[in-house]
Design a protein around this motif. Structure first.
Motif, PDB file in Angstrom:
ATOM      1  N   GLN A 257       0.927  -1.090   0.137  1.00 17.47           N
ATOM      2  CA  GLN A 257      -0.075  -0.088   0.057  1.00 17.47           C
ATOM      3  C   GLN A 257       0.916   1.290   0.066  1.00 17.47           C
ATOM      4  O   GLN A 257       0.515   2.171  -0.622  1.00 17.47           O
ATOM      5  CB  GLN A 257      -1.009   0.001   1.296  1.00 17.47           C
ATOM      6  N   LEU A 258       1.965   1.200   0.889  1.00 12.89           N
ATOM      7  CA  LEU A 258       2.914   2.368   1.023  1.00 12.89           C
ATOM      8  C   LEU A 258       3.394   2.487  -0.696  1.00 12.89           C
ATOM      9  O   LEU A 258       3.686   3.799  -1.059  1.00 12.89           O
ATOM     10  CB  LEU A 258       3.938   2.120   1.900  1.00 12.89           C
ATOM     11  N   LEU A 259       4.103   1.565  -1.139  1.00 11.49           N
ATOM     12  CA  LEU A 259       4.592   1.809  -2.498  1.00 11.49           C
ATOM     13  C   LEU A 259       3.531   2.311  -3.341  1.00 11.49           C
ATOM     14  O   LEU A 259       3.838   3.016  -4.338  1.00 11.49           O
ATOM     15  CB  LEU A 259       4.994   0.421  -2.983  1.00 11.49           C
ATOM     16  N   GLN A 260       2.458   1.654  -3.451  1.00 12.59           N
ATOM     17  CA  GLN A 260       1.442   2.273  -4.379  1.00 12.59           C
ATOM     18  C   GLN A 260       1.155   4.020  -3.939  1.00 12.59           C
ATOM     19  O   GLN A 260       0.764   4.602  -5.078  1.00 12.59           O
ATOM     20  CB  GLN A 260      -0.092   1.584  -3.953  1.00 12.59           C
ATOM     21  N   ALA A 261       1.026   4.342  -2.781  1.00 12.09           N
ATOM     22  CA  ALA A 261       0.865   5.839  -2.552  1.00 12.09           C
ATOM     23  C   ALA A 261       2.103   6.551  -2.967  1.00 12.09           C
ATOM     24  O   ALA A 261       1.975   7.526  -3.707  1.00 12.09           O
ATOM     25  CB  ALA A 261       0.969   5.879  -1.011  1.00 12.09           C
ATOM     26  N   GLU A 264       1.573   6.781  -6.727  1.00  8.23           N
ATOM     27  CA  GLU A 264       0.377   8.168  -7.064  1.00  8.23           C
ATOM     28  C   GLU A 264       1.201   9.454  -6.828  1.00  8.23           C
ATOM     29  O   GLU A 264       0.764  10.415  -7.470  1.00  8.23           O
ATOM     30  CB  GLU A 264      -0.570   7.807  -6.036  1.00  8.23           C
ATOM     31  N   VAL A 265       1.920   9.502  -5.608  1.00 10.82           N
ATOM     32  CA  VAL A 265       2.529  10.975  -5.492  1.00 10.82           C
ATOM     33  C   VAL A 265       3.460  11.387  -6.319  1.00 10.82           C
ATOM     34  O   VAL A 265       3.760  12.487  -6.895  1.00 10.82           O
ATOM     35  CB  VAL A 265       3.343  10.941  -3.950  1.00 10.82           C
ATOM     36  N   THR A 266       4.244  10.274  -7.291  1.00  7.32           N
ATOM     37  CA  THR A 266       5.231  10.596  -7.963  1.00  7.32           C
ATOM     38  C   THR A 266       4.510  11.046  -9.158  1.00  7.32           C
ATOM     39  O   THR A 266       5.055  12.102 -10.032  1.00  7.32           O
ATOM     40  CB  THR A 266       6.224   9.336  -8.043  1.00  7.32           C
ATOM     41  N   ASP A 267       3.597  10.240  -9.590  1.00  7.51           N
ATOM     42  CA  ASP A 267       2.710  10.813 -11.020  1.00  7.51           C
ATOM     43  C   ASP A 267       2.216  12.277 -10.710  1.00  7.51           C
ATOM     44  O   ASP A 267       2.177  12.872 -11.880  1.00  7.51           O
ATOM     45  CB  ASP A 267       1.666   9.483 -11.026  1.00  7.51           C
ATOM     46  N   ALA A 268       1.536  12.378  -9.423  1.00  7.80           N
ATOM     47  CA  ALA A 268       1.127  13.833  -9.316  1.00  7.80           C
ATOM     48  C   ALA A 268       2.262  14.856  -9.475  1.00  7.80           C
ATOM     49  O   ALA A 268       2.052  15.842 -10.060  1.00  7.80           O
ATOM     50  CB  ALA A 268       0.547  13.791  -8.068  1.00  7.80           C
TER      51      ALA A 268
END
Length: 318
Positions: A257-261, A264-268
């Motif tokens: 879940q942390l890696l997924q977050a 998502e932050v990197t993409d943003a």
């Protein structure tokens, strides 16, 4: 056998039976009579009859002898009923009838106020169905008891479990009948208002209850014949690494879940940088008095104004 002879001398089936000429009723009477004989009902000792009409009259006509047969069925289904009947010795017969109705209701075989059924005043078909289902339970219990002739702590434990399950089944039955009564009352109220047919609902409910009863009997028989030995095996041994594996799984799930977050932050962040770069290159009209300029130019202009303002402020303070 005087009581039996008195019953058989009451008259022809046409004098009391609304199902006259219905072969299925006489067939059902023969089946119930056969079950009583197979279970060695002591009340049939010395009674030799084979005529369907006579058997039908014996089982479906109100009489003391018929009530004694029902009393024997109840004590076979629930042995504790013997003490109850003994305590009612000398009491009006209606007291015993009420106890039989109560047991039948707990077994989901009749309604809680079905005294006419036990008395023998209901339709012959309904009476024979009630007796047949009661005898089916007696046969199932006999088969179950035959699988456990052994004594000792294990047998006592099994008996306690069976007693607890029986209690839970009775409680569930009582709740089911309460819901049935409530549901019927609601639908009858709806019928008065909108014309809902409650007869079909009651038939479906009876069918569901009957199917459930048959499933319970089938499970008991399969358990006694095939599953009983398997259930006596010791419980499986759980590996001590179980909690560790569970903790590792939870940790990996949290990491995922942390890696997924992070993704998502990197993409943003990439999208934000792209947006800023586009704004730096694209001219923007900041207000009605300004020329069209890019974000970088506008920032440089504001920086110069701030520097001029700051210098003047420093001079004024000096």
């Amino acid at each position: 056998m005087a009581e039996v002879n008195a019953v058989l001398a009451l008259g022809s089936p046409g004098d009391f039976c609304e199902d006259e000429g219905d072969n299925r009723v006489f067939k059902a009477a023969l089946e119930v009579f056969g079950k009583l004989k197979d279970l060695n009902c002591p009340l049939l000792e010395g009674l030799y009859i084979t005529d369907p009409n006579t058997i039908h009259e014996l089982l479906c006509t109100p009489s003391k002898y018929r009530l004694e047969i029902l009393e024997w069925m109840c004590t076979r289904v629930c042995p504790s009923m013997q003490d109850k009947f003994s305590s009612l010795k000398g009491a009006p017969v209606e007291a015993k009838i009420q106890e039989m109705v109560k047991l039948g209701h707990e077994l989901m075989l009749c309604a809680p106020d079905d005294q006419e059924l036990v008395k023998g005043c209901a339709s012959a078909w309904k009476q024979l169905q009630f007796m047949g289902q009661m005898l089916d339970i007696v046969q199932s219990l006999a088969v179950g008891c035959s699988g456990y002739p052994r004594a000792g702590p294990l047998a006592q434990s099994e008996q306690e479990k069976v007693a607890e399950l029986a209690r839970q089944l009775q409680e569930g039955t009582a709740r089911l009948w309460a819901l049935r009564t409530e549901s019927l009352e609601q639908y009858k109220a709806g019928e008065a208002a909108g014309g809902i047919d409650t007869s079909m609902l009651e038939q479906k409910l009876r069918l569901v209850i009957s199917d459930f009863h048959q499933l319970v009997l089938a499970f008991i028989q399969v358990y006694d014949d095939e599953l009983g030995e398997c259930c006596q095996r010791p419980a499986p041994t759980l590996h001590p690494c179980g909690p560790i594996i569970q903790a590792v799984y939870q940790t990996l799930a949290s990491c995922s879940q942390l890696l997924q977050a992070v993704v998502e932050v990197t993409d943003a962040s990439v999208e934000a940088v792209d947006a800023v770069e586009r704004q730096e290159r694209e001219p923007i009209c900041w207000d009605s008095r300004s020329f069209v300029m890019s974000l970088a130019t506008k920032i440089e202009e504001l920086t110069q104004k701030y520097q001029i303002f700051n210098d003047s402020l420093q001079k004024g303070m000096g």
